[in-house]
Design a protein around this motif. Structure first.
Motif, PDB file in Angstrom:
ATOM      1  N   SER A  12      -4.570 -34.919   5.676  1.00 47.51           N
ATOM      2  CA  SER A  12      -3.923 -34.125   4.623  1.00 47.51           C
ATOM      3  C   SER A  12      -4.021 -32.625   4.890  1.00 47.51           C
ATOM      4  N   GLU A  13      -4.967 -32.226   5.710  1.00 42.01           N
ATOM      5  CA  GLU A  13      -5.131 -30.807   6.029  1.00 42.01           C
ATOM      6  C   GLU A  13      -4.164 -30.321   7.106  1.00 42.01           C
ATOM      7  N   VAL A  14      -3.490 -31.238   7.770  1.00 44.56           N
ATOM      8  CA  VAL A  14      -2.516 -30.859   8.800  1.00 44.56           C
ATOM      9  C   VAL A  14      -1.230 -30.454   8.094  1.00 44.56           C
ATOM     10  N   GLU A  15      -0.832 -29.217   8.309  1.00 39.34           N
ATOM     11  CA  GLU A  15       0.323 -28.695   7.582  1.00 39.34           C
ATOM     12  C   GLU A  15       1.631 -28.852   8.348  1.00 39.34           C
ATOM     13  N   ASP A  16       1.589 -28.763   9.654  1.00 38.69           N
ATOM     14  CA  ASP A  16       2.797 -28.809  10.468  1.00 38.69           C
ATOM     15  C   ASP A  16       3.248 -30.262  10.647  1.00 38.69           C
ATOM     16  N   GLU A  17       4.477 -30.560  10.233  1.00 39.39           N
ATOM     17  CA  GLU A  17       5.010 -31.924  10.304  1.00 39.39           C
ATOM     18  C   GLU A  17       5.106 -32.432  11.736  1.00 39.39           C
ATOM     19  N   ASP A  18       5.471 -31.555  12.684  1.00 35.60           N
ATOM     20  CA  ASP A  18       5.561 -31.967  14.081  1.00 35.60           C
ATOM     21  C   ASP A  18       4.191 -32.333  14.637  1.00 35.60           C
ATOM     22  N   VAL A  19       3.191 -31.551  14.274  1.00 36.57           N
ATOM     23  CA  VAL A  19       1.819 -31.828  14.701  1.00 36.57           C
ATOM     24  C   VAL A  19       1.349 -33.142  14.081  1.00 36.57           C
ATOM     25  N   LEU A  20       1.656 -33.346  12.816  1.00 34.92           N
ATOM     26  CA  LEU A  20       1.271 -34.572  12.132  1.00 34.92           C
ATOM     27  C   LEU A  20       1.905 -35.788  12.804  1.00 34.92           C
ATOM     28  N   GLU A  21       3.157 -35.676  13.178  1.00 33.62           N
ATOM     29  CA  GLU A  21       3.836 -36.777  13.859  1.00 33.62           C
ATOM     30  C   GLU A  21       3.178 -37.057  15.211  1.00 33.62           C
ATOM     31  N   GLU A  22       2.824 -36.008  15.932  1.00 34.83           N
ATOM     32  CA  GLU A  22       2.157 -36.166  17.221  1.00 34.83           C
ATOM     33  C   GLU A  22       0.795 -36.845  17.047  1.00 34.83           C
ATOM     34  N   ILE A  23       0.064 -36.440  16.029  1.00 38.61           N
ATOM     35  CA  ILE A  23      -1.242 -37.042  15.742  1.00 38.61           C
ATOM     36  C   ILE A  23      -1.082 -38.523  15.418  1.00 38.61           C
ATOM     37  N   ASN A  24      -0.117 -38.840  14.582  1.00 39.64           N
ATOM     38  CA  ASN A  24       0.119 -40.245  14.226  1.00 39.64           C
ATOM     39  C   ASN A  24       0.471 -41.076  15.452  1.00 39.64           C
ATOM     40  N   ASP A  25       1.262 -40.513  16.365  1.00 39.05           N
ATOM     41  CA  ASP A  25       1.607 -41.215  17.601  1.00 39.05           C
ATOM     42  C   ASP A  25       0.366 -41.443  18.467  1.00 39.05           C
ATOM     43  N   LYS A  26      -0.471 -40.416  18.578  1.00 38.41           N
ATOM     44  CA  LYS A  26      -1.697 -40.541  19.373  1.00 38.41           C
ATOM     45  C   LYS A  26      -2.648 -41.565  18.765  1.00 38.41           C
ATOM     46  N   MET A  27      -2.676 -41.643  17.451  1.00 37.34           N
ATOM     47  CA  MET A  27      -3.634 -42.496  16.759  1.00 37.34           C
ATOM     48  C   MET A  27      -3.203 -43.952  16.650  1.00 37.34           C
ATOM     49  N   LEU A  28      -1.960 -44.241  16.900  1.00 39.43           N
ATOM     50  CA  LEU A  28      -1.457 -45.608  16.734  1.00 39.43           C
ATOM     51  C   LEU A  28      -2.316 -46.647  17.454  1.00 39.43           C
ATOM     52  N   PRO A  29      -2.599 -46.498  18.759  1.00 37.97           N
ATOM     53  CA  PRO A  29      -3.423 -47.543  19.407  1.00 37.97           C
ATOM     54  C   PRO A  29      -4.848 -47.603  18.869  1.00 37.97           C
ATOM     55  N   PHE A  30      -5.421 -46.470  18.490  1.00 42.28           N
ATOM     56  CA  PHE A  30      -6.767 -46.471  17.915  1.00 42.28           C
ATOM     57  C   PHE A  30      -6.780 -47.232  16.599  1.00 42.28           C
ATOM     58  N   ASN A  31      -5.795 -46.956  15.755  1.00 42.28           N
ATOM     59  CA  ASN A  31      -5.727 -47.629  14.457  1.00 42.28           C
ATOM     60  C   ASN A  31      -5.481 -49.125  14.611  1.00 42.28           C
ATOM     61  N   GLU A  32      -4.612 -49.499  15.553  1.00 39.85           N
ATOM     62  CA  GLU A  32      -4.345 -50.922  15.778  1.00 39.85           C
ATOM     63  C   GLU A  32      -5.608 -51.643  16.230  1.00 39.85           C
ATOM     64  N   ASN A  33      -6.332 -51.037  17.163  1.00 44.09           N
ATOM     65  CA  ASN A  33      -7.569 -51.661  17.637  1.00 44.09           C
ATOM     66  C   ASN A  33      -8.612 -51.734  16.531  1.00 44.09           C
ATOM     67  N   MET A  34      -8.768 -50.645  15.785  1.00 41.08           N
ATOM     68  CA  MET A  34      -9.739 -50.646  14.695  1.00 41.08           C
ATOM     69  C   MET A  34      -9.407 -51.741  13.689  1.00 41.08           C
ATOM     70  N   ASN A  35      -8.139 -51.834  13.305  1.00 40.64           N
ATOM     71  CA  ASN A  35      -7.741 -52.847  12.324  1.00 40.64           C
ATOM     72  C   ASN A  35      -7.985 -54.254  12.845  1.00 40.64           C
TER      73      ASN A  35
END
Length: 115
Positions: free
Chosen positions: A16-39
C-alpha cells in the motif's frame, strides 16, 4: 509471536505504500512465483506434504522461495528435525521468506524507477 496473519498484514502495508502504479505492477510481476510457491506450501496439511511440495519446486527449478538457504529437501528435513521446527513455524518461516522477497522486490523496483 509473529503469525502468518501478522506477516500478511505487513506485506499489505508494504504494497500500500507503493505509490507508482508502474512500480506496483513490476513488483506484482516479480512476486508472482514467490506467492504461488508460498500458497502451495501453506496449503500443505503435514510436514511430509510440505516437504513433497518443496521437493517438487526444486525438481521444477522453481523453488524461488528458499527461506532456509539449504540446497536440498533432505537438508531442509534435517534442519526441521535438528531444530524441532513445528509445522506451524515452518509455515510462518515460508511466509516470512515471501515477505522478505517482497521487500527486495520493492527496493529493486523503486531503485530501477529512479533511473
Amino acid at each position: 509471536m509473529t503469525t502468518i496473519n501478522d506477516i500478511n498484514k505487513e506485506m499489505q502495508e508494504l504494497i500500500s505504500e507503493v505509490e507508482d502504479e508502474d512500480v506496483l505492477e513490476e513488483i506484482n510481476d516479480k512476486m508472482l512465483p514467490f506467492n504461488e510457491n508460498m500458497n502451495s506450501l501453506l496449503q500443505s496439511d503435514t510436514v511430509e506434504d510440505f516437504l513433497t511440495i518443496y521437493e517438487d519446486m526444486n525438481i521444477k527449478d522453481s523453488a524461488v522461495l528458499k527461506c532456509y538457504n539449504l540446497d536440498t529437501t533432505k537438508e531442509l528435513e534435517e534442519y526441521i528435525q535438528k531444530n524441532k521446527v513445528s509445522f506451524d513455524d515452518l509455515k510462518i518461516e515460508a511466509t516470512q521468506a515471501t515477505c522478505e522477497a517482497l521487500k527486495f522486490a520493492i527496493y529493486d523496483s523503486e531503485e530501477e524507477d529512479e533511473y
